[in-house]
Design a protein around this motif. Structure first.
Motif, short mmCIF file in Angstrom:
data_model
loop_
_atom_site.label_atom_id
_atom_site.label_comp_id
_atom_site.label_asym_id
_atom_site.label_seq_id
_atom_site.Cartn_x
_atom_site.Cartn_y
_atom_site.Cartn_z
N ARG A 125 -5.35 -6.79 9.78
CA ARG A 125 -5.99 -6.13 10.92
C ARG A 125 -7.47 -5.91 10.64
NH1 ARG A 125 -1.82 -7.37 13.90
NH2 ARG A 125 0.09 -6.24 13.42
N HIS B 273 -10.01 -5.65 12.39
CA HIS B 273 -10.75 -4.81 13.32
C HIS B 273 -10.72 -3.33 12.95
CE1 HIS B 273 -6.59 -4.68 14.68
NE2 HIS B 273 -6.88 -3.48 15.17
N SER C 31 2.23 -9.46 26.47
CA SER C 31 1.33 -8.31 26.54
C SER C 31 0.33 -8.52 27.67
CB SER C 31 0.60 -8.13 25.21
OG SER C 31 -0.23 -9.23 24.94
N LEU C 32 -0.17 -7.40 28.17
CA LEU C 32 -1.16 -7.41 29.22
C LEU C 32 -2.29 -6.49 28.78
CD1 LEU C 32 -2.07 -8.08 32.15
CD2 LEU C 32 -0.78 -6.02 32.85
N PRO C 33 -3.43 -7.05 28.40
CA PRO C 33 -4.54 -6.18 28.02
C PRO C 33 -4.97 -5.31 29.21
CG PRO C 33 -4.96 -8.46 27.37
CD PRO C 33 -3.76 -8.46 28.27
N LEU C 34 -5.16 -4.04 28.97
CA LEU C 34 -5.56 -3.10 30.04
C LEU C 34 -6.96 -2.57 29.81
CD1 LEU C 34 -2.22 -1.11 30.27
CD2 LEU C 34 -2.98 -3.03 31.69
#
Length: 139
Positions: A23, A25, A136-139
């Protein structure tokens, strides 16, 4: 070699250099605070230590739903890139399986990025099935 639950601040911070390989980030300045928030939601961090250095890290949570019943979900599982293929992943994976069984789980699950081919080979060698797609759906 030992596998421990990371509970103290120093144990958690010891895991950063390994976990950040999976990870990249995450920021070291906010790492401890985020781990503590996740722990409040039932997440646990374990690490395999050898010669006073973390070699592998996993973050998991026991949960329950109608699809699986009681299960252990692994959110992160990573071995330090400098020591891969030396058995550390196997040891931490077996620890997770035994922990799940000990706590009455009927399944161990994890998601793995579609690009992580080496990880997929590892999971298949450990008799895991590819049982679905994660959307997944980035919001």
């Amino acid at each position: 070699m030992s596998i421990q639950v990371a509970e103290s601040d120093s144990q958690i911070l010891e895991c950063f250099s390994v976990l950040s390989q999976l990870r990249p980030h995450i920021k070291q300045e906010s790492f401890l605070e985020q781990v503590r928030r996740q722990q409040q939601n039932g997440h646990r961090m374990i690490y395999l230590e050898e010669n006073h250095q973390a070699k592998a890290v996993a973050i998991f949570c026991i949960s329950e739903n109608f699809a699986c019943g009681l299960f252990l979900h692994v959110y992160d599982l990573v071995v330090d890139a400098t020591v891969r293929s030396q058995g550390y992943g196997h040891h931490i994976f077996e620890w997770l399986v035994n922990y799940a069984k000990l706590h009455g789980c009927k399944e161990l699950s994890l998601d793995s990025g579609v690009q992580r081919f080496d990880a997929h080979r590892f999971y298949i060698r450990h008799q895991m099935n590819i049982s679905g797609h994660h959307f997944s759906l980035p919001l």
